[in-house]
Design a protein around this motif. Structure first.
Motif, PDB file in Angstrom:
ATOM      1  N   ALA A 572     -10.087  -4.483 -13.015  1.00 45.34           N
ATOM      2  CA  ALA A 572      -9.582  -3.685 -11.899  1.00 45.34           C
ATOM      3  C   ALA A 572      -8.146  -3.244 -12.178  1.00 45.34           C
ATOM      4  O   ALA A 572      -7.298  -4.061 -12.560  1.00 45.34           O
ATOM      5  CB  ALA A 572      -9.646  -4.487 -10.605  1.00 45.34           C
ATOM      6  N   LEU A 573      -7.861  -1.963 -11.967  1.00 47.97           N
ATOM      7  CA  LEU A 573      -6.516  -1.454 -12.210  1.00 47.97           C
ATOM      8  C   LEU A 573      -5.499  -2.059 -11.246  1.00 47.97           C
ATOM      9  O   LEU A 573      -4.300  -2.062 -11.519  1.00 47.97           O
ATOM     10  CB  LEU A 573      -6.513   0.071 -12.114  1.00 47.97           C
ATOM     11  N   SER A 574      -5.969  -2.584 -10.126  1.00 50.46           N
ATOM     12  CA  SER A 574      -5.050  -3.261  -9.212  1.00 50.46           C
ATOM     13  C   SER A 574      -4.434  -4.500  -9.849  1.00 50.46           C
ATOM     14  O   SER A 574      -3.380  -4.973  -9.395  1.00 50.46           O
ATOM     15  CB  SER A 574      -5.775  -3.647  -7.922  1.00 50.46           C
ATOM     16  N   ASP A 575      -5.075  -5.036 -10.911  1.00 54.60           N
ATOM     17  CA  ASP A 575      -4.510  -6.200 -11.591  1.00 54.60           C
ATOM     18  C   ASP A 575      -3.200  -5.872 -12.296  1.00 54.60           C
ATOM     19  O   ASP A 575      -2.472  -6.785 -12.708  1.00 54.60           O
ATOM     20  CB  ASP A 575      -5.509  -6.771 -12.600  1.00 54.60           C
ATOM     21  N   LEU A 576      -2.891  -4.582 -12.437  1.00 54.27           N
ATOM     22  CA  LEU A 576      -1.590  -4.222 -13.006  1.00 54.27           C
ATOM     23  C   LEU A 576      -0.456  -4.807 -12.177  1.00 54.27           C
ATOM     24  O   LEU A 576       0.579  -5.207 -12.726  1.00 54.27           O
ATOM     25  CB  LEU A 576      -1.449  -2.698 -13.087  1.00 54.27           C
ATOM     26  N   ARG A 577      -0.646  -4.855 -10.854  1.00 57.85           N
ATOM     27  CA  ARG A 577       0.423  -5.400 -10.006  1.00 57.85           C
ATOM     28  C   ARG A 577       0.667  -6.864 -10.304  1.00 57.85           C
ATOM     29  O   ARG A 577       1.793  -7.350 -10.224  1.00 57.85           O
ATOM     30  CB  ARG A 577       0.074  -5.204  -8.527  1.00 57.85           C
ATOM     31  N   ARG A 578      -0.396  -7.592 -10.632  1.00 58.00           N
ATOM     32  CA  ARG A 578      -0.241  -9.016 -10.929  1.00 58.00           C
ATOM     33  C   ARG A 578       0.417  -9.221 -12.291  1.00 58.00           C
ATOM     34  O   ARG A 578       1.297 -10.073 -12.437  1.00 58.00           O
ATOM     35  CB  ARG A 578      -1.597  -9.699 -10.882  1.00 58.00           C
ATOM     36  N   PHE A 651      -2.833   1.113  -7.265  1.00 56.42           N
ATOM     37  CA  PHE A 651      -4.290   1.154  -7.159  1.00 56.42           C
ATOM     38  C   PHE A 651      -4.766   0.169  -6.092  1.00 56.42           C
ATOM     39  O   PHE A 651      -4.164  -0.875  -5.861  1.00 56.42           O
ATOM     40  CB  PHE A 651      -4.945   0.824  -8.501  1.00 56.42           C
ATOM     41  N   GLY A 652      -5.899   0.499  -5.468  1.00 59.46           N
ATOM     42  CA  GLY A 652      -6.403  -0.293  -4.357  1.00 59.46           C
ATOM     43  C   GLY A 652      -7.100  -1.570  -4.774  1.00 59.46           C
ATOM     44  O   GLY A 652      -7.536  -1.718  -5.920  1.00 59.46           O
ATOM     45  N   VAL A 653      -7.201  -2.496  -3.824  1.00 58.54           N
ATOM     46  CA  VAL A 653      -7.863  -3.785  -4.014  1.00 58.54           C
ATOM     47  C   VAL A 653      -9.104  -3.822  -3.127  1.00 58.54           C
ATOM     48  O   VAL A 653      -9.046  -3.418  -1.965  1.00 58.54           O
ATOM     49  CB  VAL A 653      -6.925  -4.961  -3.650  1.00 58.54           C
ATOM     50  N   ASN A 654     -10.205  -4.296  -3.663  1.00 59.52           N
ATOM     51  CA  ASN A 654     -11.434  -4.398  -2.894  1.00 59.52           C
ATOM     52  C   ASN A 654     -12.112  -5.720  -3.234  1.00 59.52           C
ATOM     53  O   ASN A 654     -11.861  -6.316  -4.281  1.00 59.52           O
ATOM     54  CB  ASN A 654     -12.361  -3.223  -3.221  1.00 59.52           C
ATOM     55  N   GLY A 655     -12.978  -6.200  -2.344  1.00 58.95           N
ATOM     56  CA  GLY A 655     -13.672  -7.460  -2.577  1.00 58.95           C
ATOM     57  C   GLY A 655     -13.000  -8.601  -1.844  1.00 58.95           C
ATOM     58  O   GLY A 655     -12.076  -8.421  -1.040  1.00 58.95           O
ATOM     59  N   ASN A 656     -13.457  -9.812  -2.124  1.00 61.01           N
ATOM     60  CA  ASN A 656     -12.898 -10.993  -1.465  1.00 61.01           C
ATOM     61  C   ASN A 656     -11.475 -11.257  -1.924  1.00 61.01           C
ATOM     62  O   ASN A 656     -11.103 -10.974  -3.068  1.00 61.01           O
ATOM     63  CB  ASN A 656     -13.765 -12.218  -1.771  1.00 61.01           C
ATOM     64  N   GLU A 657     -10.703 -11.839  -1.028  1.00 57.99           N
ATOM     65  CA  GLU A 657      -9.317 -12.170  -1.367  1.00 57.99           C
ATOM     66  C   GLU A 657      -9.264 -13.265  -2.431  1.00 57.99           C
ATOM     67  O   GLU A 657     -10.067 -14.195  -2.410  1.00 57.99           O
ATOM     68  CB  GLU A 657      -8.562 -12.640  -0.127  1.00 57.99           C
ATOM     69  N   ASP A 658      -8.308 -13.139  -3.349  1.00 51.43           N
ATOM     70  CA  ASP A 658      -8.067 -14.145  -4.374  1.00 51.43           C
ATOM     71  C   ASP A 658      -6.696 -14.766  -4.103  1.00 51.43           C
ATOM     72  O   ASP A 658      -5.672 -14.091  -4.257  1.00 51.43           O
ATOM     73  CB  ASP A 658      -8.092 -13.502  -5.762  1.00 51.43           C
ATOM     74  N   VAL A 673       0.156   0.226  -1.642  1.00 49.58           N
ATOM     75  CA  VAL A 673       1.251   1.075  -2.112  1.00 49.58           C
ATOM     76  C   VAL A 673       2.415   0.217  -2.588  1.00 49.58           C
ATOM     77  O   VAL A 673       2.995  -0.557  -1.810  1.00 49.58           O
ATOM     78  CB  VAL A 673       1.707   2.041  -0.999  1.00 49.58           C
ATOM     79  N   PHE A 674       2.754   0.356  -3.846  1.00 48.93           N
ATOM     80  CA  PHE A 674       3.810  -0.463  -4.447  1.00 48.93           C
ATOM     81  C   PHE A 674       5.171  -0.077  -3.894  1.00 48.93           C
ATOM     82  O   PHE A 674       5.474   1.099  -3.697  1.00 48.93           O
ATOM     83  CB  PHE A 674       3.779  -0.281  -5.966  1.00 48.93           C
TER      84      PHE A 674
END
Length: 832
Positions: A572-578, A651-658, A673-674
């Protein structure tokens, strides 16, 4: 880590010698654990109908004591939480347990061997009467036998909360930062939902092992437990109990030396002659006896053998075995042949059996610390059992950091920048480090400043720059260091018969001082506000301003390449934030190391008659360079996130919270939104916390009063004013200046700050308010300047802002251990 002891038990010895040394996942035959050629330590019987365990105790002594044993406990099952330190494989404290008849019951008593006397019987008994003992439970006597033997129902003892699980569940165990508060409260034990596992009972000549289920309930379990337990209001554990024969005579305690890197057990000897200390400290070590005590090199009677938990997956398991085995290099150098061995735990062998030194593999839902512990005789410091708990997600966090640095293209290639290869190199180092605790050593954070002299450091990866690119080819060292070899020789090496071992050990400590090896540990290294330059965690190099500049250069190269290439295909491209967070804060440990130079004093742990240099203040020129380096780290060129990168991090996050993901990322500007200014704020706050530490500011004030050539508070605050506060033409500069001024106000209002520092900060804030208030309205940043001036002049409002009452400081994602929560671990019962 807790103390362990190593009088290897008789039952263990035969098993240890029987198994070959292993450094792979090769399966081994399971030892016949149930077969015992000698009588069991105690006669134990089970009753399936009642679910009870009965013990037959030997005849009592003159004081009515039926026997004394070491008692140790461990958790077979844990919580899987970084916030609540109740881990699979974790040990409870080691106790001296006695059975004594009181009335018509048999009392299970924890005695108090910490307080004793070398005097005669009357004096020893007088000391014992001066301090408390603890009755843990009263056992029903079932029958009596010849000679005063007695059979009692031991079941209540195994159901007692000897590990104090309830306190840990309620947040009263390990002290953690507020951000890691689990929110749990009200947990209490439910005896009706517990019982002894009769099938777990194993009896051996020198130890007895048994397990029980204990359940704890709460109507307010907190959000953390709701994520982890199938019923958060009722949480159950399998608790492992070990009764162990007291070690045989012959162990010679090693007197603790402040110059050594060992941990120790305190014993108060009130029979000490006047002029000698009452407090004795015995360095913790295994019992290691040469077959030929007169030989420079000899095999040993019973080697120290560590088993790698077969629950660790490959290739981690083999990497751990390789790393842990490096300790044999130090024992060989100390004259012990093949005295330290490593094996994979054979299938079917119980890793909680006290006869095994074990490296447990533990999982948690979010990353956290690993630690080494042990079962240690509190009377002598003798390690009986080594116990390490390693944490799985920490390895994956390391992998993520290396992916952020070098990308994923080379993954599993075996090349220099293969993130998997580097992560396995890190896990080897972690394994040898934690086992180092379990064999008696504490941290030496100075090791990295002398080119990796110790695996007991918290080493940062060595990140090179080659042809303008990141180079991870030499990220971690292999083998133990020179300090480690010295320490094993100091701790385990005994002189030839006839020479005083403590005198010989003191001579070795003198020699290491003369050789110039540095040693610094937690008490002066863990808090960023401490003042021993070089005594820092997670750094590589000399801990000088040049090292901070190098890390900022590394960070800039990695940031310029940061993007989808740091992710794996399909991720997931949202993992870029992590992955962005540890890269953005890559320099955080070098910030702390550089700050320790400012107001720093170079001192040693020393003794009268030793050869350590006297304490000296850090060089004035170096201190000024450190100030400039930290102010440079507060500049927009370091703290500004480009608009293009800010969009790519949205990028957006979808699915269960981690929960792990949520812990690791920066606060956004709503949804996905960063917020680039939040990233600026967080990094600035880390630097300001280090630069404006209350103790640091007091040391700067004192040093200038003693030596006007040293930078003082006026110098430091003037540099902050000219380099940070005076520059506010852009929104990034304004955010940095705002955070700087509010942090100064917060430090000024801290009740622990001395009057001298508070007055200096008040003067600097007043000057800033006046200067900002005189900005011409034609200036582009006039509006911000006037508002900031008004805030500084409104003292009640400023106080609320500084106290985080109206606007909290930015949340800083956890860093160490490349996880959080290792503060205050230096007590007797806590891991090191």
């Amino acid at each position: 880590m807790l103390r362990l002891r190593h009088h290897i038990l008789g039952g263990v010895s035969s098993l240890v010698i029987a198994l070959p040394v292993v450094t792979s996942s090769l399966s081994l035959p399971v030892p016949a654990l149930a077969a015992a050629t000698e009588p069991a330590l105690l006669s134990m019987k089970t009753d399936a109908k009642s679910g009870k365990i009965f013990v037959t105790l030997p005849s009592p002594d003159e004081n009515g004591v039926y026997g004394r044993y070491l008692y140790a406990s461990a958790l077979r099952t844990g919580v899987g939480s970084a916030r609540i330190r109740l881990d699979h494989g974790m040990l409870g404290p080691t106790r001296v347990l006695a059975f004594r008849k009181i009335g018509n019951k048999v009392a299970v008593i924890f005695e108090n061997p910490k307080f004793t006397s070398r005097g005669d019987k009357d004096i020893r008994e007088g000391v014992e009467r001066s301090f408390p003992f603890s009755v843990i439970c009263m056992l029903d006597m079932i029958s009596t036998g010849p000679g005063g033997t007695v059979t009692a129902d031991l079941t209540p003892f195994f159901l007692h909360d000897t590990m104090d699980i309830a306190t840990s569940l309620n947040g009263g165990g390990l002290k953690l930062p507020d951000v890691l508060d689990s929110g749990a409260k009200g947990f209490h034990q439910l005896p009706s939902l517990g019982g002894v596992d009769l099938s777990s009972l194993k009896s051996f000549p020198e130890n007895i092992e048994v397990e029980a289920v204990q359940t704890f309930a709460s109507e307010t379990p907190g959000p953390e437990m709701s994520l982890l337990s199938p019923d958060p209001g009722q949480v159950s554990f399998t608790v492992h109990h070990s009764l162990v024969k007291l070690p045989d005579a012959g162990f010679v305690p090693r007197k603790f030396d402040i110059r050594s890197g060992s941990h120790a057990s305190p014993v108060y000897d009130f029979g000490a002659p006047l002029g000698e200390d009452v407090l004795l400290q015995y360095a913790n070590r295994f019992r290691l006896v040469k077959i030929d005590p007169t030989a420079a090199k000899s095999r040993v009677v019973k080697p120290i053998v560590f088993y790698i938990d077969n629950a660790a997956p490959e290739p981690v398991r083999s990497a751990l075995a390789e790393g842990v085995s490096w300790w044999n290099q130090a024992f060989e150098a100390a004259g012990f042949i093949d005295a330290f061995q490593v094996r994979i735990l054979p299938p079917g062998v119980d890793p909680q059996d006290i006869r095994y030194n074990i490296v447990n593999w533990n999982e948690r839902q979010t990353r956290s610390y690993s630690y080494g512990m042990g079962v240690i005789d509190p009377r002598t410091g003798e390690i009986i059992r080594g116990n390490v708990v390693l944490e799985g997600l920490r390895l994956r966090q390391d992998l993520m950091i290396f992916e952020a640095l070098a990308g994923t293209a080379a993954e599993n290639s075996g090349g220099a920048n293969d993130a998997v290869r580097v992560s396995l190199a890190r896990i080897r180092q972690l394994g040898v480090h934690e086992v180092g605790h379990a064999i008696g050593l504490i941290h030496n954070f100075m090791g990295s400043t002398q080119d990796r002299t110790s695996v007991m450091d918290y080493p940062g990866p060595r990140i090179g720059i080659k042809d303008g690119k990141i180079d991870l080819s030499d990220a971690y060292a292999t083998g133990v260091g020179a300090w480690d070899k010295y320490m094993i020789d100091w701790l385990y090496g005994d002189p030839a018969p006839g020479k005083d071992p403590d005198v010989a050990a003191a001579q070795k400590a003198d020699a290491i001082e003369k050789a110039g090896f540095r040693f610094g540990t937690d008490i002066d290294g863990r808090d960023p506000d401490t003042g021993l330059p070089g005594n820092s965690m997670w750094t590589d190099g000399a801990d000088k301003p040049a090292d901070l500049k190098h890390m900022l250069d590394v960070r800039q190269i990695a940031l310029s390449n940061f993007g989808p290439g740091t992710l794996r295909k399909g991720e997931a491209l949202s993992d870029l934030r992590r992955k962005f967070v540890p890269l953005w804060l890559l320099h955080r440990y070098n910030i702390e190391a550089t700050a320790k130079i400012i107001g720093g004093v170079d001192f040693r742990y020393a003794v009268v008659g030793g050869v350590s240099a006297k304490p000296v203040p850090a060089d004035a020129g170096l201190q000024k360079a450190a100030i400039d380096a930290l102010l440079d780290a507060l500049s927009p060129k370091v703290l500004a996130v480009s608009p293009a990168l800010a969009l790519e991090l949205s990028f957006g996050v979808n699915g269960n919270e981690d929960p792990q993901y949520n812990t690791e990322i920066f606060r956004t500007a709503g949804s996905a939104v960063f917020d680039p200014l939040n990233a600026t704020d967080v990094a600035a706050q880390i630097t300001l916390n280090a630069l404006l530490g209350p103790n640091r500011l007091e040391r700067v004030h004192l040093q200038h009063g003693h030596d006007p050539a040293q930078p003082g508070l006026d110098y430091l605050l003037d540099r902050i004013a000219s380099q940070i506060i005076a520059r506010h033409s852009t929104e990034v500069e304004q955010r940095i200046a705002y955070r700087t001024l509010v942090t100064m106000a917060s430090v000024r209002d801290n009740p622990k700050v001395t009057p001298d520092v508070a007055l200096a900060l008040s003067g600097a804030l007043k000057t800033a308010a006046d200067q900002l208030g005189t900005v011409h309205d034609t200036d582009a940043d006039a509006s911000w300047s006037h508002r900031m001036s008004a805030l500084l002049k409104d003292q009640p409002r400023l106080a609320r802002e500084a106290a985080k009452a109206t606007r909290p400081a930015p949340t800083i994602p956890p860093g160490t251990p490349i996880g959080g929560g290792e503060d205050d671990w230096l007590t007797e019962e806590q891991p090191f």
